[in-house]
Scaffold this motif. Structure first.
Motif, PDB file in Angstrom:
ATOM      1  N   ILE A  38       0.839  -1.200   0.000  1.00  0.00           N
ATOM      2  CA  ILE A  38       0.000   0.000   0.000  1.00  0.00           C
ATOM      3  C   ILE A  38       0.874   1.251   0.000  1.00  0.00           C
ATOM      4  O   ILE A  38       0.586   2.222  -0.712  1.00  0.00           O
ATOM      5  CB  ILE A  38      -0.966  -0.023   1.197  1.00  0.00           C
ATOM      6  CG1 ILE A  38      -1.998  -1.126   1.009  1.00  0.00           C
ATOM      7  CG2 ILE A  38      -1.633   1.320   1.393  1.00  0.00           C
ATOM      8  CD1 ILE A  38      -2.864  -1.385   2.222  1.00  0.00           C
ATOM      9  N   GLU A  39       1.952   1.236   0.785  1.00  0.00           N
ATOM     10  CA  GLU A  39       2.861   2.381   0.833  1.00  0.00           C
ATOM     11  C   GLU A  39       3.491   2.631  -0.531  1.00  0.00           C
ATOM     12  O   GLU A  39       3.560   3.778  -0.998  1.00  0.00           O
ATOM     13  CB  GLU A  39       3.941   2.122   1.878  1.00  0.00           C
ATOM     14  CG  GLU A  39       4.923   3.240   2.063  1.00  0.00           C
ATOM     15  CD  GLU A  39       5.980   2.905   3.086  1.00  0.00           C
ATOM     16  OE1 GLU A  39       7.024   3.575   3.076  1.00  0.00           O
ATOM     17  OE2 GLU A  39       5.777   1.984   3.897  1.00  0.00           O
ATOM     18  N   LYS A  41       2.291   1.699  -3.422  1.00  0.00           N
ATOM     19  CA  LYS A  41       1.243   2.121  -4.352  1.00  0.00           C
ATOM     20  C   LYS A  41       0.915   3.597  -4.169  1.00  0.00           C
ATOM     21  O   LYS A  41       0.745   4.334  -5.151  1.00  0.00           O
ATOM     22  CB  LYS A  41      -0.008   1.274  -4.150  1.00  0.00           C
ATOM     23  CG  LYS A  41      -1.045   1.526  -5.200  1.00  0.00           C
ATOM     24  CD  LYS A  41      -2.186   0.558  -5.103  1.00  0.00           C
ATOM     25  CE  LYS A  41      -3.111   0.821  -6.266  1.00  0.00           C
ATOM     26  NZ  LYS A  41      -4.468   0.718  -5.976  1.00  0.00           N
ATOM     27  N   LYS A  42       0.828   4.068  -2.926  1.00  0.00           N
ATOM     28  CA  LYS A  42       0.571   5.485  -2.675  1.00  0.00           C
ATOM     29  C   LYS A  42       1.709   6.346  -3.211  1.00  0.00           C
ATOM     30  O   LYS A  42       1.476   7.389  -3.825  1.00  0.00           O
ATOM     31  CB  LYS A  42       0.400   5.740  -1.181  1.00  0.00           C
ATOM     32  CG  LYS A  42      -0.915   5.297  -0.628  1.00  0.00           C
ATOM     33  CD  LYS A  42      -0.991   5.602   0.863  1.00  0.00           C
ATOM     34  CE  LYS A  42      -2.277   5.110   1.468  1.00  0.00           C
ATOM     35  NZ  LYS A  42      -2.320   5.377   2.914  1.00  0.00           N
ATOM     36  N   PHE A  43       2.950   5.915  -2.988  1.00  0.00           N
ATOM     37  CA  PHE A  43       4.114   6.662  -3.466  1.00  0.00           C
ATOM     38  C   PHE A  43       4.110   6.751  -4.988  1.00  0.00           C
ATOM     39  O   PHE A  43       4.340   7.821  -5.556  1.00  0.00           O
ATOM     40  CB  PHE A  43       5.402   5.987  -2.968  1.00  0.00           C
ATOM     41  CG  PHE A  43       6.653   6.622  -3.483  1.00  0.00           C
ATOM     42  CD1 PHE A  43       7.080   7.846  -2.992  1.00  0.00           C
ATOM     43  CD2 PHE A  43       7.411   6.000  -4.459  1.00  0.00           C
ATOM     44  CE1 PHE A  43       8.236   8.442  -3.472  1.00  0.00           C
ATOM     45  CE2 PHE A  43       8.566   6.580  -4.939  1.00  0.00           C
ATOM     46  CZ  PHE A  43       8.981   7.796  -4.446  1.00  0.00           C
ATOM     47  N   ARG A  44       3.827   5.637  -5.655  1.00  0.00           N
ATOM     48  CA  ARG A  44       3.821   5.628  -7.116  1.00  0.00           C
ATOM     49  C   ARG A  44       2.686   6.475  -7.676  1.00  0.00           C
ATOM     50  O   ARG A  44       2.855   7.171  -8.676  1.00  0.00           O
ATOM     51  CB  ARG A  44       3.722   4.195  -7.636  1.00  0.00           C
ATOM     52  CG  ARG A  44       4.990   3.403  -7.373  1.00  0.00           C
ATOM     53  CD  ARG A  44       4.890   2.015  -7.881  1.00  0.00           C
ATOM     54  NE  ARG A  44       4.943   2.041  -9.340  1.00  0.00           N
ATOM     55  CZ  ARG A  44       4.744   0.989 -10.099  1.00  0.00           C
ATOM     56  NH1 ARG A  44       4.461  -0.165  -9.560  1.00  0.00           N
ATOM     57  NH2 ARG A  44       4.816   1.074 -11.407  1.00  0.00           N
ATOM     58  N   THR A  45       1.520   6.438  -7.032  1.00  0.00           N
ATOM     59  CA  THR A  45       0.397   7.253  -7.485  1.00  0.00           C
ATOM     60  C   THR A  45       0.727   8.737  -7.350  1.00  0.00           C
ATOM     61  O   THR A  45       0.455   9.530  -8.255  1.00  0.00           O
ATOM     62  CB  THR A  45      -0.866   6.912  -6.673  1.00  0.00           C
ATOM     63  OG1 THR A  45      -1.128   5.516  -6.789  1.00  0.00           O
ATOM     64  CG2 THR A  45      -2.061   7.684  -7.149  1.00  0.00           C
ATOM     65  N   LYS A  46       1.323   9.105  -6.222  1.00  0.00           N
ATOM     66  CA  LYS A  46       1.719  10.506  -6.005  1.00  0.00           C
ATOM     67  C   LYS A  46       2.747  10.940  -7.048  1.00  0.00           C
ATOM     68  O   LYS A  46       2.657  12.035  -7.617  1.00  0.00           O
ATOM     69  CB  LYS A  46       2.290  10.643  -4.593  1.00  0.00           C
ATOM     70  CG  LYS A  46       2.659  12.040  -4.202  1.00  0.00           C
ATOM     71  CD  LYS A  46       3.183  12.060  -2.773  1.00  0.00           C
ATOM     72  CE  LYS A  46       3.659  13.431  -2.363  1.00  0.00           C
ATOM     73  NZ  LYS A  46       4.209  13.430  -1.013  1.00  0.00           N
ATOM     74  N   LYS A  47       3.712  10.075  -7.335  1.00  0.00           N
ATOM     75  CA  LYS A  47       4.746  10.380  -8.310  1.00  0.00           C
ATOM     76  C   LYS A  47       4.145  10.507  -9.716  1.00  0.00           C
ATOM     77  O   LYS A  47       4.524  11.408 -10.474  1.00  0.00           O
ATOM     78  CB  LYS A  47       5.801   9.274  -8.282  1.00  0.00           C
ATOM     79  CG  LYS A  47       7.055   9.589  -9.033  1.00  0.00           C
ATOM     80  CD  LYS A  47       8.103   8.525  -8.787  1.00  0.00           C
ATOM     81  CE  LYS A  47       9.375   8.838  -9.505  1.00  0.00           C
ATOM     82  NZ  LYS A  47      10.404   7.832  -9.295  1.00  0.00           N
ATOM     83  N   LYS A  49       1.039  11.392 -10.475  1.00  0.00           N
ATOM     84  CA  LYS A  49       0.275  12.641 -10.541  1.00  0.00           C
ATOM     85  C   LYS A  49       1.197  13.834 -10.732  1.00  0.00           C
ATOM     86  O   LYS A  49       0.922  14.734 -11.526  1.00  0.00           O
ATOM     87  CB  LYS A  49      -0.551  12.820  -9.275  1.00  0.00           C
ATOM     88  CG  LYS A  49      -1.774  11.953  -9.222  1.00  0.00           C
ATOM     89  CD  LYS A  49      -2.566  12.216  -7.959  1.00  0.00           C
ATOM     90  CE  LYS A  49      -3.770  11.311  -7.878  1.00  0.00           C
ATOM     91  NZ  LYS A  49      -4.539  11.534  -6.644  1.00  0.00           N
TER      92      LYS A  49
END
Length: 78
Positions: A38-39, A41-47, A49
């Motif tokens: 999950i961590e 995935k959140k990091f990759r989504t933020k990157k 965006k």
């Protein structure tokens, strides 16, 4: 001659060992693997965006720059 895997007497011990192993594997996945996933995935989504907004901004700048060069070139030819 009996094979121990198919012996009816050891079936209980095998099932118990299997359940203990699966319980440990389940606990490990819940506590370690899924939070890290999950961590990441959140990091990759933020990157993604952030990079998407940067690409949009650069694309807009490039089109404006292209228009400016064309405009200056046509005025130079006149």
């Amino acid at each position: 001659m009996n094979i121990p895997q198919f012996d009816i007497i050891t079936l209980g011990a095998q099932i118990f060992g299997l359940l203990v192993t699966l319980a440990i594997f389940y606990y490990y996945n819940i506590k370690v693997v899924i939070p890290k996933f999950i961590e990441i995935k959140k990091f990759r989504t933020k990157k993604l965006k952030k990079n998407n907004s940067l690409v949009f901004m650069v694309s807009k700048d490039l089109s404006s720059n292209m228009w400016l060069k064309t405009f200056c070139y046509t005025n130079f030819l006149k």
